[in-house]
Write a protein that holds these residues in place. Structure first.
Motif, PDB file in Angstrom:
ATOM      1  N   UNK A 154       6.194  -8.125 -24.976  1.00 19.85           N
ATOM      2  CA  UNK A 154       7.276  -7.501 -24.212  1.00 19.85           C
ATOM      3  C   UNK A 154       6.712  -6.530 -23.178  1.00 19.85           C
ATOM      4  N   UNK A 155       5.704  -5.756 -23.593  1.00 20.71           N
ATOM      5  CA  UNK A 155       5.073  -4.800 -22.685  1.00 20.71           C
ATOM      6  C   UNK A 155       4.339  -5.520 -21.561  1.00 20.71           C
ATOM      7  N   UNK A 156       3.615  -6.572 -21.917  1.00 14.70           N
ATOM      8  CA  UNK A 156       2.874  -7.351 -20.922  1.00 14.70           C
ATOM      9  C   UNK A 156       3.830  -7.975 -19.905  1.00 14.70           C
ATOM     10  N   UNK A 157       4.919  -8.554 -20.399  1.00 11.92           N
ATOM     11  CA  UNK A 157       5.897  -9.182 -19.506  1.00 11.92           C
ATOM     12  C   UNK A 157       6.544  -8.163 -18.569  1.00 11.92           C
ATOM     13  N   UNK A 158       6.804  -6.971 -19.088  1.00 13.17           N
ATOM     14  CA  UNK A 158       7.406  -5.912 -18.286  1.00 13.17           C
ATOM     15  C   UNK A 158       6.453  -5.480 -17.170  1.00 13.17           C
ATOM     16  N   UNK A 159       5.179  -5.308 -17.529  1.00 10.37           N
ATOM     17  CA  UNK A 159       4.176  -4.893 -16.550  1.00 10.37           C
ATOM     18  C   UNK A 159       3.959  -5.977 -15.492  1.00 10.37           C
ATOM     19  N   UNK A 160       3.911  -7.231 -15.936  1.00 10.66           N
ATOM     20  CA  UNK A 160       3.709  -8.352 -15.018  1.00 10.66           C
ATOM     21  C   UNK A 160       4.870  -8.476 -14.040  1.00 10.66           C
ATOM     22  N   UNK A 161       6.089  -8.296 -14.554  1.00 11.48           N
ATOM     23  CA  UNK A 161       7.284  -8.371 -13.708  1.00 11.48           C
ATOM     24  C   UNK A 161       7.263  -7.271 -12.646  1.00 11.48           C
ATOM     25  N   UNK A 162       6.798  -6.096 -13.031  1.00  4.62           N
ATOM     26  CA  UNK A 162       6.712  -4.973 -12.099  1.00  4.62           C
ATOM     27  C   UNK A 162       5.714  -5.291 -10.972  1.00  4.62           C
ATOM     28  N   UNK A 163       4.562  -5.826 -11.353  1.00  2.19           N
ATOM     29  CA  UNK A 163       3.546  -6.188 -10.356  1.00  2.19           C
ATOM     30  C   UNK A 163       4.068  -7.293  -9.443  1.00  2.19           C
ATOM     31  N   UNK A 164       4.714  -8.283 -10.018  1.00  2.00           N
ATOM     32  CA  UNK A 164       5.231  -9.414  -9.241  1.00  2.00           C
ATOM     33  C   UNK A 164       6.270  -8.960  -8.223  1.00  2.00           C
ATOM     34  N   UNK A 165       7.103  -7.993  -8.600  1.00  2.00           N
ATOM     35  CA  UNK A 165       8.172  -7.517  -7.731  1.00  2.00           C
ATOM     36  C   UNK A 165       7.658  -6.604  -6.621  1.00  2.00           C
ATOM     37  N   UNK A 166       6.824  -5.644  -6.986  1.00  2.00           N
ATOM     38  CA  UNK A 166       6.408  -4.622  -6.026  1.00  2.00           C
ATOM     39  C   UNK A 166       5.055  -4.897  -5.355  1.00  2.00           C
ATOM     40  N   UNK A 167       4.220  -5.725  -6.000  1.00  2.00           N
ATOM     41  CA  UNK A 167       2.898  -6.028  -5.445  1.00  2.00           C
ATOM     42  C   UNK A 167       2.651  -7.534  -5.487  1.00  2.00           C
ATOM     43  N   UNK A 204       0.834  -1.205   0.000  1.00  2.00           N
ATOM     44  CA  UNK A 204       0.000   0.000   0.000  1.00  2.00           C
ATOM     45  C   UNK A 204       0.870   1.256   0.000  1.00  2.00           C
ATOM     46  N   UNK A 205       1.954   1.222   0.787  1.00  2.00           N
ATOM     47  CA  UNK A 205       2.860   2.365   0.868  1.00  2.00           C
ATOM     48  C   UNK A 205       3.547   2.605  -0.479  1.00  2.00           C
ATOM     49  N   UNK A 206       3.937   1.513  -1.129  1.00  2.00           N
ATOM     50  CA  UNK A 206       4.613   1.663  -2.429  1.00  2.00           C
ATOM     51  C   UNK A 206       3.641   2.201  -3.481  1.00  2.00           C
ATOM     52  N   UNK A 207       2.395   1.793  -3.380  1.00  2.00           N
ATOM     53  CA  UNK A 207       1.376   2.293  -4.297  1.00  2.00           C
ATOM     54  C   UNK A 207       1.227   3.808  -4.139  1.00  2.00           C
ATOM     55  N   UNK A 208       1.212   4.266  -2.883  1.00  2.00           N
ATOM     56  CA  UNK A 208       1.136   5.698  -2.614  1.00  2.00           C
ATOM     57  C   UNK A 208       2.353   6.427  -3.148  1.00  2.00           C
ATOM     58  N   UNK A 209       3.513   5.800  -2.979  1.00  2.00           N
ATOM     59  CA  UNK A 209       4.762   6.373  -3.487  1.00  2.00           C
ATOM     60  C   UNK A 209       4.714   6.538  -5.008  1.00  2.00           C
ATOM     61  N   UNK A 210       4.204   5.524  -5.705  1.00  2.00           N
ATOM     62  CA  UNK A 210       4.146   5.590  -7.167  1.00  2.00           C
ATOM     63  C   UNK A 210       3.181   6.682  -7.647  1.00  2.00           C
ATOM     64  N   UNK A 211       2.093   6.885  -6.911  1.00  2.81           N
ATOM     65  CA  UNK A 211       1.145   7.944  -7.265  1.00  2.81           C
ATOM     66  C   UNK A 211       1.804   9.315  -7.114  1.00  2.81           C
ATOM     67  N   UNK A 212       2.486   9.512  -5.987  1.00  3.44           N
ATOM     68  CA  UNK A 212       3.155  10.792  -5.740  1.00  3.44           C
ATOM     69  C   UNK A 212       4.277  11.027  -6.760  1.00  3.44           C
ATOM     70  N   UNK A 213       5.012   9.989  -7.037  1.00  5.50           N
ATOM     71  CA  UNK A 213       6.099  10.080  -8.008  1.00  5.50           C
ATOM     72  C   UNK A 213       5.568  10.437  -9.389  1.00  5.50           C
ATOM     73  N   UNK A 214       4.410   9.858  -9.725  1.00  6.36           N
ATOM     74  CA  UNK A 214       3.806  10.130 -11.034  1.00  6.36           C
ATOM     75  C   UNK A 214       3.358  11.577 -11.167  1.00  6.36           C
ATOM     76  N   UNK A 215       3.002  12.185 -10.040  1.00  3.21           N
ATOM     77  CA  UNK A 215       2.537  13.578 -10.062  1.00  3.21           C
ATOM     78  C   UNK A 215       3.698  14.567 -10.166  1.00  3.21           C
ATOM     79  N   UNK A 216       4.773  14.306  -9.416  1.00  2.52           N
ATOM     80  CA  UNK A 216       5.847  15.287  -9.303  1.00  2.52           C
ATOM     81  C   UNK A 216       7.089  15.006 -10.151  1.00  2.52           C
ATOM     82  N   UNK A 217       7.247  13.785 -10.595  1.00  2.00           N
ATOM     83  CA  UNK A 217       8.450  13.446 -11.366  1.00  2.00           C
ATOM     84  C   UNK A 217       8.097  13.286 -12.836  1.00  2.00           C
TER      85      UNK A 217
END
Length: 224
Positions: A159-172, A130-143
């Motif tokens: 390639x795009x699907x695999x990249x997105x899936x890997x991101x979810x698997x790692x962080x969520x 949950x904290x990382x999700x909040x971090x990504x939202x804030x990062x998306x706004x200011x960075x």
């Protein structure tokens, strides 16, 4: 579209006009005996009869607060993106059901009950996620990030699907386990059962592109 024995699988995007056309064309061309959809009974009924989801406070008790909020946010995001491309979320599933009726094919609903899925997610989602999700939202706004050209009207590349899936698997990991891994296993078992009880019939499955590869691999392993 991929094939394994009497099973054909189409990986779709729920808001891509490309998927709506592909699903209709392949069903009318192949004329399968069974069309399997990545839906449960509740979502199928809601989709086919154009019922708007009504979020009630008692759903919090059923789904858990996290599952309840995730359902609201997910539905809002899909609807927002759907408006951008002019396609209602789930249009390819609706088109698949219509085409199945046209070729007189049976419809099989192969996904896990959405209430069970969301309830599991509520119990599993950690504070860290949950904290990382909040971090990504804030990062998306200011960075400011480099612009990524993504055509919502088409199914994302592997390639795009695999990249997105890997991101979810790692962080969520809880989201990956609940929304991807376990549902893939559930749907693969449902498809394998359809295949083995309808060996002389052709089955065409319409599932999200993010599930396609793993589900096919899991179906192949079911007999082992």
């Amino acid at each position: 579209m991929q094939q394994y024995k009497n099973l054909f699988v189409i990986g779709t995007s729920h808001i891509a006009i490309e998927s709506v056309k592909e699903v209709k064309e392949n069903i009318l061309k192949l004329k399968p005996n069974i069309v399997a959809l990545e839906l449960d009974q509740k979502r199928f009924y809601s989709l086919m009869y154009s019922q708007k989801s009504k979020f009630r406070l008692k759903d919090i008790k059923t789904l858990g607060l996290t599952g309840f909020l995730f359902n609201i946010i997910g539905a809002w995001a899909e609807k927002k993106l759907g408006k951008i491309v002019g396609v209602s979320p789930g249009s390819e599933m609706k088109e698949a059901a219509r085409a199945a009726h046209q070729v007189k094919a049976d419809i099989a609903l192969i996904d896990q009950d959405i209430s069970i899925t969301l309830k599991k997610l509520s119990k599993r989602l950690s504070f860290k996620e949950k904290a990382y999700f909040g971090y990504e939202i804030i990062k998306g706004i200011f960075v400011r990030r480099p612009q990524v050209h993504f055509d919502l009207k088409k199914v994302p590349s592997k390639a795009t699907i695999n990249k997105m899936t890997s991101h979810v698997k790692k962080h969520y990991p809880s989201i990956y386990l609940t929304l991807i891994k376990e549902r893939n296993e559930y749907m693969a078992k449902a498809l394998y059962k359809l295949m083995t009880t309808n060996t002389e019939k052709t089955i065409l499955a319409v599932i999200g592109a993010g599930h396609e590869e793993e589900i096919i691999d899991l179906v192949k392993k079911c007999k082992k």
